[in-house]
Design a protein around this motif. Structure first.
Motif, PDB file in Angstrom:
ATOM      1  N   LEU A  97      20.345  64.765  35.590  1.00 41.82           N
ATOM      2  CA  LEU A  97      19.822  63.552  36.498  1.00 41.82           C
ATOM      3  C   LEU A  97      18.308  63.366  36.383  1.00 41.82           C
ATOM      4  O   LEU A  97      17.745  62.282  36.084  1.00 41.82           O
ATOM      5  CB  LEU A  97      20.228  63.541  37.877  1.00 41.82           C
ATOM      6  CG  LEU A  97      21.535  63.784  38.269  1.00 41.82           C
ATOM      7  CD1 LEU A  97      21.489  63.919  40.013  1.00 41.82           C
ATOM      8  CD2 LEU A  97      22.028  62.087  37.754  1.00 41.82           C
ATOM      9  N   SER A 134      17.798  62.178  31.983  1.00 40.72           N
ATOM     10  CA  SER A 134      18.657  61.229  31.287  1.00 40.72           C
ATOM     11  C   SER A 134      17.990  59.960  31.187  1.00 40.72           C
ATOM     12  O   SER A 134      17.627  59.249  32.331  1.00 40.72           O
ATOM     13  CB  SER A 134      19.903  61.135  31.982  1.00 40.72           C
ATOM     14  OG  SER A 134      20.408  60.146  31.235  1.00 40.72           O
ATOM     15  N   LEU A 153      20.721  57.100  31.927  1.00 42.29           N
ATOM     16  CA  LEU A 153      21.123  56.816  33.332  1.00 42.29           C
ATOM     17  C   LEU A 153      20.081  56.259  33.723  1.00 42.29           C
ATOM     18  O   LEU A 153      20.216  55.316  34.798  1.00 42.29           O
ATOM     19  CB  LEU A 153      21.113  58.239  33.940  1.00 42.29           C
ATOM     20  CG  LEU A 153      21.423  58.201  35.517  1.00 42.29           C
ATOM     21  CD1 LEU A 153      22.839  57.772  35.721  1.00 42.29           C
ATOM     22  CD2 LEU A 153      21.260  59.432  36.192  1.00 42.29           C
ATOM     23  N   ILE A 200      15.942  57.609  39.254  1.00 46.92           N
ATOM     24  CA  ILE A 200      15.738  58.861  39.449  1.00 46.92           C
ATOM     25  C   ILE A 200      14.326  59.357  38.534  1.00 46.92           C
ATOM     26  O   ILE A 200      14.657  59.006  37.265  1.00 46.92           O
ATOM     27  CB  ILE A 200      16.849  60.007  38.991  1.00 46.92           C
ATOM     28  CG1 ILE A 200      18.035  59.337  39.934  1.00 46.92           C
ATOM     29  CG2 ILE A 200      16.160  61.234  39.152  1.00 46.92           C
ATOM     30  CD1 ILE A 200      19.286  60.118  39.720  1.00 46.92           C
TER      31      ILE A 200
END
Lengths: 348, 223
Positions: free
Chosen positions: A264, A267, A270, A282
């Motif tokens: 998380l 990435s 993401l 994030i």
């Protein structure tokens, strides 16, 4: 190639080696320690996937470190990585749990202080914030995974031996994912400080251009792999004892939770997906795999009441949390002073 | 084209084979309990007969088959370092369960070798005791199977083992009292019958001992 370049990069390679030696145990330690997976299998999978993670997804977290302190001179980068490596070494010698992520951030701030560069407080607070969030998030993910796994297990009524076989396979798959995430997230610690100096020319292979950063990621990944093969065996065998013995399914949950957290925070894919959905992103920050694992284990232990938690170990982790960046920063500051004034090298 | 995946073809072939061996082990235990009951019934009806001998031989076959299965399970668990966390418990459970079937066999051999004379007045007591002991062994087998697939169900089976064991104790005490109160039997005859009551009753005691261990093994799996 400039021979000085190799000397300067050696500190990053040392840090990579230390990371491989210590943090591979967070990914495969419990699996190897409980003899669910053979060490050789673990070492090969770990090395391959750390390198893949570093080369494919290493850029995200490295970018954030670059924003904290853009070290443009190779001698400065050398000292920063060396300071982080030495901090890791000293903290390990003192028996304190250590995070390479925190060591490198402390060292970069040491460089900023020496160079008279302002530290971007926004980036700094984002990084420190993730250090707090990382183990908490890992604990929450571990609790959810563990409960889901138990409920599914009770419903499916799988045979103990089937559970064993599935857990073995899952530990290998989760270990590969964990190693990939470790490479993606933590490669920034190993070679991140060398990226702004662009030490390598671009290489063109079959129409693909491999830039300086990717070459550094690959080298760093290899250094981590060497650490895995030369030193991680003992650490893997003893990792279980530090926090108490885990059963194989709990070990699996801890590894998966840690891998998810590292992924998380690394990435880019993401991040762009969240941005496209209009959701908060994030931050891409190198986080500590050790703290993620500890968070996951504490989370699972909390399910069985506070008695399962070893407060002494947790206390030492908190001390390590504060001490690591401070020690790394001080070593870096003193080391830069030494390099500049004794060897006359331009460090900023 | 839809392909049906055969799990045996994949990674888990060895695991499935071992699971089958454990299942067969407990199939043999429950079969031996049934055959034991039939053998004692046959003896109570007509004394030593061909039928009794056949039943005894069947229990013997099952007992040696289980000895072989136990050895195979033990060596496979160790050779392939399977279930490192529960290996000791599984081996303990299987070894102790094997004790129950051994007692079925040895009790029937005692009947065959010593051929006790059981007066009509005590036959019903022996039948009831045998039924109770067999029920305890049956529930133990079910509890052991549950340990492998749903450890949360083990306490329910264990509870029944305890109940049947207690009931067997009550029946055996009543039976022994009746035997020693009898005016038709000589002391040596009484002692001989008492020994057989104890042979049979001890099977339920063994089942209870195994159930006690099983309770701990199940808790360990659930924690």
């Amino acid at each position: 190639m400039d021979p000085m370049l190799l000397i300067f990069l050696s500190s990053g390679m040392f840090l990579g080696w230390a990371l491989g030696a210590n943090d591979a145990a967070n990914v495969f330690g419990t699996a190897v320690g409980t003899r669910m997976v053979r060490w050789r299998t673990a070492a090969i999978i770990c090395s391959v996937f750390v390198i893949l993670g570093a080369v494919i997804s290493g850029a995200g977290a490295s970018g954030t470190l670059g924003k904290l302190g853009a070290i443009s001179a190779m001698p400065g980068a050398f000292m920063t990585a060396l300071a982080a490596g030495l901090a890791v070494y000293f903290m390990t010698r003192s028996g304190l749990p250590v995070s390479t992520s925190q060591a490198i951030v402390g060292a970069i701030i040491g460089w900023n202080l020496f160079a008279g560069q302002p530290t971007d407080l926004g980036v700094f607070s984002k990084i420190v914030g993730t250090w707090v969030i990382c183990p908490l998030l890992s604990a929450v993910i571990a609790v959810i995974l563990y409960k889901a796994m138990r409920t599914t297990g009770e419903r499916l009524r799988l045979h103990l031996l089937t559970v064993d076989a599935l857990t073995r396979t899952a530990l290998i798959v989760a270990g590969a994912f964990g190693a990939y995430s470790l490479g993606a997230n933590n490669i920034a610690n190993v070679v991140g400080v060398f990226i702004p100096a662009r030490p390598f020319p671009d290489i063109e292979v079959g129409g693909f251009v491999i830039d300086s950063a990717q070459q550094l990621f690959f080298l760093g990944g290899v250094a981590i792999a060497v650490g895995v093969f030369t030193y991680s065996r003992g650490v893997m065998m003893t990792v279980g004892g530090t926090l108490g013995r885990l059963s194989a399914p709990k070990a699996l949950v801890a590894v998966v939770a840690q891998a998810i957290v590292l992924f998380l925070f690394a990435s880019k894919g993401l991040e762009s997906w969240l941005m496209a959905q209009g959701l908060p992103t994030i931050p891409l920050v190198p986080v500590s795999s050790s703290q993620a694992v500890v968070g996951a284990i504490v989370g699972i232990s909390l399910l069985q009441g506070l008695a399962g938690i070893r407060w002494g170990v947790l206390g030492r982790i908190v001390i390590g949390w504060v001490a690591t960046p401070v020690v790394a920063g001080i070593i870096c500051f003193l080391g830069l002073f030494f390099l500049q004034n004794v060897f006359g090298l331009a460090v900023t | 084209m839809i392909m049906k995946l055969n799990p045996d073809l994949f990674l888990f072939r060895r695991t499935r084979e071992l699971e089958r061996k454990i299942d067969r082990f407990y199939d043999n235990l429950s079969e031996s309990a049934i055959v034991f009951r039939l053998a004692v019934r046959a003896y109570l009806k007509q004394g030593w007969t061909e039928e009794f001998q056949e039943r005894l031989e069947r229990v013997s076959q099952l007992e040696s088959a289980n000895d072989n299965l136990r050895r195979e399970i033990e060596s496979e668990l160790y050779e392939h370092t399977l279930i490192p966390d529960s290996r000791g418990d599984v081996l303990g459970l299987i070894e102790n369960s094997d004790q129950v079937i051994s007692e079925f066999e040895s009790t029937l051999w005692a009947f065959a070798n010593e051929r006790p004379e059981i007066p009509d007045a005590f036959r019903s007591g022996f039948r009831k005791l045998t039924n109770m002991v067999v029920k305890a062994a049956d529930e133990l087998g079910l509890g052991a199977r549950a340990f492998f697939r749903s450890p949360q169900d083990v306490p329910a089976y264990n509870h029944k083992v305890m109940l049947y064991e207690k009931e067997a104790d009550v029946i055996s005490t009543t039976l022994k009292r009746a035997i020693f109160a009898s005016e038709d039997l000589a002391l040596c005859g009484k002692l001989h019958l008492k020994e057989f009551v104890e042979y049979i009753d001890s099977i339920a005691d063994t089942a209870e001992d195994v159930a006690d261990r099983l309770a701990i093994y199940a808790i360990k799996r659930l924690v």
